[in-house]
Motif scaffolding. Structure first.
Motif, mmCIF file in Angstrom:
data_model
loop_
_atom_site.group_PDB
_atom_site.id
_atom_site.type_symbol
_atom_site.label_atom_id
_atom_site.label_comp_id
_atom_site.label_asym_id
_atom_site.label_seq_id
_atom_site.Cartn_x
_atom_site.Cartn_y
_atom_site.Cartn_z
ATOM 1 N N ALA A 183 0.863 -1.171 0.000
ATOM 2 C CA ALA A 183 0.000 0.000 0.000
ATOM 3 C C ALA A 183 0.904 1.226 0.000
ATOM 4 C CB ALA A 183 -0.914 -0.009 1.209
ATOM 5 N N PRO A 184 1.404 1.649 -1.186
ATOM 6 C CA PRO A 184 2.388 2.715 -1.242
ATOM 7 C C PRO A 184 1.829 4.081 -0.871
ATOM 8 C CG PRO A 184 1.685 2.093 -3.447
ATOM 9 C CD PRO A 184 1.085 1.102 -2.501
ATOM 10 N N ASN A 185 0.518 4.243 -0.920
ATOM 11 C CA ASN A 185 -0.058 5.551 -0.645
ATOM 12 C C ASN A 185 -1.232 5.407 0.316
ATOM 13 O OD1 ASN A 185 -0.624 8.289 -0.732
ATOM 14 N ND2 ASN A 185 -1.787 8.145 -2.629
ATOM 15 N N GLU A 186 -0.934 4.957 1.516
ATOM 16 C CA GLU A 186 -1.974 4.704 2.503
ATOM 17 C C GLU A 186 -2.765 5.966 2.822
ATOM 18 O OE1 GLU A 186 -3.983 2.033 5.117
ATOM 19 O OE2 GLU A 186 -2.434 1.650 3.624
ATOM 20 N N LEU A 187 -2.076 7.102 2.964
ATOM 21 C CA LEU A 187 -2.764 8.352 3.303
ATOM 22 C C LEU A 187 -3.726 8.752 2.194
ATOM 23 C CD1 LEU A 187 -3.238 10.832 5.034
ATOM 24 C CD2 LEU A 187 -1.199 11.870 3.993
ATOM 25 N N GLY A 188 -3.263 8.706 0.939
ATOM 26 C CA GLY A 188 -4.134 9.077 -0.174
ATOM 27 C C GLY A 188 -5.330 8.163 -0.302
ATOM 28 N N ASP A 189 -5.116 6.853 -0.119
ATOM 29 C CA ASP A 189 -6.229 5.907 -0.187
ATOM 30 C C ASP A 189 -7.250 6.189 0.908
ATOM 31 O OD1 ASP A 189 -5.033 4.681 -2.330
ATOM 32 O OD2 ASP A 189 -4.159 3.048 -1.158
ATOM 33 N N PHE A 190 -6.748 6.533 2.100
ATOM 34 C CA PHE A 190 -7.649 6.804 3.207
ATOM 35 C C PHE A 190 -8.477 8.067 2.940
ATOM 36 C CE2 PHE A 190 -8.549 8.856 7.315
ATOM 37 C CZ PHE A 190 -9.259 7.841 7.933
ATOM 38 N N LEU A 191 -7.832 9.137 2.484
ATOM 39 C CA LEU A 191 -8.557 10.376 2.200
ATOM 40 C C LEU A 191 -9.591 10.161 1.096
ATOM 41 C CD1 LEU A 191 -5.631 12.971 2.300
ATOM 42 C CD2 LEU A 191 -7.311 12.483 4.096
ATOM 43 N N LYS A 192 -9.220 9.396 0.078
ATOM 44 C CA LYS A 192 -10.142 9.129 -1.024
ATOM 45 C C LYS A 192 -11.365 8.358 -0.525
ATOM 46 C CE LYS A 192 -8.103 7.838 -4.697
ATOM 47 N NZ LYS A 192 -7.368 7.017 -5.701
ATOM 48 N N ALA A 193 -11.129 7.378 0.351
ATOM 49 C CA ALA A 193 -12.245 6.591 0.879
ATOM 50 C C ALA A 193 -13.175 7.445 1.728
ATOM 51 C CB ALA A 193 -11.710 5.411 1.697
ATOM 52 N N ARG A 194 -12.599 8.381 2.491
ATOM 53 C CA ARG A 194 -13.433 9.212 3.367
ATOM 54 C C ARG A 194 -14.261 10.207 2.557
ATOM 55 N NH1 ARG A 194 -11.657 5.828 5.688
ATOM 56 N NH2 ARG A 194 -13.703 5.123 4.970
ATOM 57 N N ARG A 195 -13.675 10.832 1.527
ATOM 58 C CA ARG A 195 -14.462 11.818 0.766
ATOM 59 C C ARG A 195 -15.549 11.130 -0.056
ATOM 60 N NH1 ARG A 195 -12.781 12.463 -4.653
ATOM 61 N NH2 ARG A 195 -10.687 11.661 -5.125
ATOM 62 N N ALA A 196 -15.325 9.841 -0.398
ATOM 63 C CA ALA A 196 -16.354 9.108 -1.140
ATOM 64 C C ALA A 196 -17.595 8.855 -0.303
ATOM 65 C CB ALA A 196 -15.781 7.782 -1.642
ATOM 66 N N GLU A 197 -17.451 8.966 1.030
ATOM 67 C CA GLU A 197 -18.589 8.702 1.924
ATOM 68 C C GLU A 197 -19.432 9.951 2.189
ATOM 69 O OE1 GLU A 197 -16.593 5.123 4.589
ATOM 70 O OE2 GLU A 197 -16.537 7.175 5.335
#
Length: 286
Positions: free
Chosen positions: A5-19
């Protein structure tokens, strides 16, 4: 198969804004959207930063300052655990010292377990490894001593058929366990032990695989669970987690019920049953 998971922070932010919906943050719904949730430009506008800056942050191309991360956390309506998780992923919190992969239970916790005869209790280490337990915890959740040492892990147990039948609210318990593991991923980035555990559970269980990708985090230390126990019947138990001062990576988990309640009587019955039958093992993983 090894995953990264090279971009854990970006994946997390993307998942949160999708909600989030535009309406939930005070924006008009507008036209039909190609993807659910907020767009990058909307998050950037609400956080008072440029769209290009936020895009590069989410893509892992830049590091954000702490004030910017606070602003983004506010826009995405992150709770306390999620906010702390973002800061840790971004390297804004003091790094926890690297630990050896193998843990042994703290002696004082072992003595405490030995003295707890009427309360189910166990000690969890990093990645929810079960380091030690008392006989009543084995009677309640399953005899850890019968499991191979590598399988004495609470997350693995939660996704077993036994636990799916035991927990009346299994999905809630399982989601919480996944979220706790996701939190530990920030504390122990690059750990081979955690990577192997996540890969194993992802391969074995589609629910784990799906919930892991949602990037939810949690550090809950208390809660209530309903168990459909094959011996003691329905038990509504409160669980509490106490962190060892001598090793913050070891937690004593206790299951209790208020005196005089049917669940309290059920625990007493289970303790009596355990004494009369083959005594469930009390021990440690090391």
């Amino acid at each position: 198969m090894t995953r990264s998971a090279p971009n854990e922070l970006g994946d997390f932010l993307k998942a949160r804004r999708a909600e989030l919906s535009p309406r939930s943050v005070g924006l008009p719904d507008g036209a039909v959207r190609r993807v659910p949730g907020l767009r990058r430009d909307e998050v950037a506008m609400l956080a008072a930063i440029s769209t290009d800056y936020y895009t590069r942050l989410e893509q892992g191309r830049i590091q954000a300052s702490e004030p910017v991360l606070h602003a983004i956390a506010r826009v995405l309506d992150l709770d306390e655990d999620q906010h702390a998780y973002v800061l840790e992923l971004a390297g804004k919190e003091p790094a926890r010292p690297r630990h050896q992969e193998v843990q042994t239970v703290q002696p004082q916790l072992r003595r405490l377990l030995d003295d707890l005869t009427s309360i189910p209790a166990m000690v969890l280490g990093r990645f929810t490894d079960v380091l030690a337990w008392n006989p009543l915890a084995a009677a309640l959740l399953g005899d850890f001593g019968l499991l191979p040492e590598g399988d004495r892990n609470y997350a693995k147990m939660v996704f077993s058929d036994r636990m799916k039948n035991l927990y009346a609210d299994w999905e809630s318990a399982a989601r919480t366990t996944v979220a706790k593991l996701r939190t530990e991923a920030a504390h122990n980035a690059g750990s081979p032990r955690l990577t192997a555990l996540v890969n194993e559970l992802s391969d074995l269980d589609p629910d784990f695989r799906r919930w892991w990708t949602t990037h939810h985090v949690a550090a809950h230390s208390v809660g209530t669970r309903t168990l459909n126990h094959p011996i003691a019947g329905t038990l509504v138990l409160e669980w509490d987690t106490l962190t060892a001062a001598t090793d913050p990576d070891q937690q004593l988990v206790l299951w209790t019920a208020a005196p005089g309640t049917p669940s309290h009587e059920g625990l007493r019955f289970l303790a009596s049953w355990a004494d009369r039958s083959h005594e469930p093992s009390s021990g440690s993983a090391n």
